[in-house]
Design a protein around this motif. Structure first.
Motif, PDB file in Angstrom:
ATOM      1  N   ARG A 349      28.442  98.126  91.912  1.00 18.04           N
ATOM      2  CA  ARG A 349      29.234  96.949  91.548  1.00 18.04           C
ATOM      3  C   ARG A 349      28.439  95.938  90.736  1.00 18.04           C
ATOM      4  N   GLY A 350      27.189  95.653  91.141  1.00 19.32           N
ATOM      5  CA  GLY A 350      26.390  94.683  90.396  1.00 19.32           C
ATOM      6  C   GLY A 350      26.102  95.147  88.982  1.00 19.32           C
ATOM      7  N   HIS A 351      25.766  96.432  88.830  1.00 18.81           N
ATOM      8  CA  HIS A 351      25.542  96.977  87.493  1.00 18.81           C
ATOM      9  C   HIS A 351      26.818  96.880  86.658  1.00 18.81           C
ATOM     10  N   ALA A 352      27.951  97.168  87.283  1.00 18.47           N
ATOM     11  CA  ALA A 352      29.220  97.143  86.556  1.00 18.47           C
ATOM     12  C   ALA A 352      29.498  95.762  85.988  1.00 18.47           C
ATOM     13  N   PHE A 353      29.233  94.725  86.760  1.00 17.38           N
ATOM     14  CA  PHE A 353      29.501  93.366  86.299  1.00 17.38           C
ATOM     15  C   PHE A 353      28.758  93.067  84.999  1.00 17.38           C
ATOM     16  N   ASN A 392      16.994 102.198  88.946  1.00 21.96           N
ATOM     17  CA  ASN A 392      16.223 102.353  90.164  1.00 21.96           C
ATOM     18  C   ASN A 392      16.229 101.083  91.004  1.00 21.96           C
ATOM     19  N   ILE A 393      16.535  99.956  90.393  1.00 22.93           N
ATOM     20  CA  ILE A 393      16.735  98.706  91.125  1.00 22.93           C
ATOM     21  C   ILE A 393      18.026  98.076  90.619  1.00 22.93           C
ATOM     22  N   GLY A 394      18.565  97.149  91.417  1.00 24.48           N
ATOM     23  CA  GLY A 394      19.806  96.490  91.051  1.00 24.48           C
ATOM     24  C   GLY A 394      19.581  95.129  90.417  1.00 24.48           C
ATOM     25  N   PRO A 395      20.668  94.453  90.041  1.00 25.83           N
ATOM     26  CA  PRO A 395      20.554  93.150  89.388  1.00 25.83           C
ATOM     27  C   PRO A 395      19.828  92.107  90.231  1.00 25.83           C
ATOM     28  N   THR A 396      19.981  92.143  91.540  1.00 24.30           N
ATOM     29  CA  THR A 396      19.316  91.142  92.388  1.00 24.30           C
ATOM     30  C   THR A 396      17.806  91.253  92.255  1.00 24.30           C
ATOM     31  N   ARG A 397      17.287  92.496  92.333  1.00 25.12           N
ATOM     32  CA  ARG A 397      15.851  92.685  92.169  1.00 25.12           C
ATOM     33  C   ARG A 397      15.396  92.298  90.768  1.00 25.12           C
ATOM     34  N   LEU A 398      16.220  92.563  89.776  1.00 30.14           N
ATOM     35  CA  LEU A 398      15.868  92.180  88.408  1.00 30.14           C
ATOM     36  C   LEU A 398      15.687  90.675  88.308  1.00 30.14           C
ATOM     37  N   VAL A 399      16.614  89.942  88.903  1.00 23.55           N
ATOM     38  CA  VAL A 399      16.563  88.480  88.825  1.00 23.55           C
ATOM     39  C   VAL A 399      15.397  87.930  89.638  1.00 23.55           C
TER      40      VAL A 399
END
Length: 452
Positions: A349-353, A392-399
């Motif tokens: 879902r986070g990637h989709a956004f 390999n990581i999601g948006p939260t980890r990116l931020v």
């Protein structure tokens, strides 16, 4: 009425997601009917990339497919990204590499692996016509399929899996909730033989914001060149797709050697690519791959997520579909489908956004400019960026990991670019005043530098 057959799981669609689902569930002990409308076991998806993100490498290893893919010529590769701030070329080896294998090789390989798995019955040249439902509670309890002669078979199953792609007929028959969002780019690709692009076997992507181009070396020594321009460029591609593709790629900064190459095979275009998100479960039903979530191909996530969503589903429902039936089995399946729905949302879902936002054809927003520019300047940010780009990581980890570092990197870069200033005390009338050197024309002193 036709004939009736019983199985534990009926999977509709024998491409990557469907075959992976069948393999996983059959290994867990389920009897799986794998239904495919195409008659040729060597059929493959033609309008699609073939870059499998590194996030799916563990899934391929678990399926037992990774070695076979490499033996078939699959290229281990990473991705280098051109931006107006410079190339992003992560040198970290902490992540597994991605892999490339043309779909005309990959699809038959995966389908053969599924057909050879004990417990899988590959049923080619069959089309799903109708979902069967339980007369008591209305849950999906099977699917009616037909061959080309109109001979019908009712497949009674504990679980029906829709793995039939972006335009899923199974999802339509089930009436699951679906959301679409616009995609304001189009795609043209072609394979070329000639000098390998710089960085080969790694793929190269040009984020010529908001335009996009790519060069992906493939297993047979050719290179797949791709263009995904915004809608206003469509007329020139419609007039002459091949000439427009070659011109577009040749005009990219630090362009790959498409002009020194010879095209092999047709130029293939895809004009309509809306993002589609569907609720991935219903009572007695699950969707995997593009049937559940078909998103912007610009980011190359489709193949990897096909394999991964199959794994998530199998891990969630294997005990229910391969264990005892009856009421306890139905309750176990309900819980398993609920777990799959949650896992699917957490994973995608986070990637989709973020993907759907950029699919509108807009330029980079300030946050994207910050991260792309810092990744081109700093190896650590580039590594975090690669981990996100390969899913390999999601948006939260990116931020939380990438954003603070990016701010520091760009602040240091701005300070280095500030014109040197000399402050000298000048004694006049018993007082001290400050003077500074002149600032070169076109420069101004600021406390910060905006990312451009």
């Amino acid at each position: 009425m036709g004939t009736q057959e019983d199985c534990d799981v009926a999977v509709v669609g024998a491409s990557l997601a469907g075959c992976a689902t069948a393999i996983f569930l059959a290994r867990a002990g389920a009897r799986v009917a794998l239904v495919e409308k195409r008659p040729d076991p060597a059929a493959f998806k033609r309008i699609c990339g073939h870059f499998i993100q590194s996030s799916a490498m563990a899934t391929l290893q678990r399926l037992g497919l990774l070695q076979a893919i490499e033996e078939a010529g699959g290229l281990r590769s990473r991705v280098r990204i051109w931006t107006r701030w410079g190339w992003i070329e992560p040198d970290t080896e902490t992540l597994p590499s991605s892999i490339n294998l043309r779909r005309e090789v990959l699809d038959p390989l995966v389908r053969a692996a599924a057909a050879d798995t004990p417990g899988v019955d590959l049923m080619l040249d069959r089309t799903a016509r109708e979902l069967l439902r339980d007369t008591e509670d209305g849950r999906v309890s099977g699917v009616r399929i037909e061959d080309r002669q109109g001979n019908a078979t009712q497949l009674r199953a504990r679980l029906v899996v829709g793995a039939d792609g972006r335009d899923s007929h199974i999802a339509e028959l089930a009436g699951v909730h679906s959301r679409t969002s616009p995609h304001r780019r189009f795609s043209y690709t072609g394979y070329f033989e000639g000098p390998p692009p710089v960085g080969s076997p790694n793929g190269s992507i040009w984020m010529a914001d908001p335009q996009w181009g790519a060069a992906f070396p493939t297993d047979d020594g050719s290179t797949m060149y791709a263009a995904m321009p915004t809608e206003e460029r469509l007329p020139e591609f419609r007039r002459d797709p091949t000439a427009a593709l070659i011109s577009f790629v040749a005009d990219l900064p630090e362009a790959p050697p498409i002009l020194a190459s010879t095209q092999v095979g047709p130029t293939i275009g895809k004009l309509e690519m809306p993002n589609v998100m569907r609720t991935p479960t219903a009572p007695g039903l699950a969707l995997v791959g593009d049937a559940a979530f078909a998103t912007d191909p610009l980011f190359g996530v489709g193949c990897g997520w096909a394999f991964q969503s199959a794994e998530w589903l199998a891990d969630s429902v294997a005990a229910a579909v391969a264990g005892p039936g009856g009421t306890p089995g139905r309750e176990s399946l309900r819980r398993g489908l609920s777990a799959y729905r949650r896992r699917h949302a957490i994973g995608l879902r986070g990637h989709a956004f973020l993907i759907h936002s950029y699919a509108t054809g807009r330029p980079f927003n300030p946050g994207e400019r910050l991260l792309f520019s810092a990744a081109a300047r700093d190896a650590k940010v580039a590594g975090i960026f690669e981990a996100f780009g390969t899913r390999n990581i999601g948006p939260t980890r990116l931020v939380t990991s990438g954003l603070p570092r990016a701010l520091v990197v760009n602040a240091r870069h701005a300070l280095r670019r500030r014109p040197a200033a000399t402050i000298a005390p000048v004694r006049a009338s018993g007082s001290v005043r400050a003077t500074s050197v002149a600032v070169p024309a076109g420069h101004t002193h600021t406390n910060r530098e905006s990312v451009q």
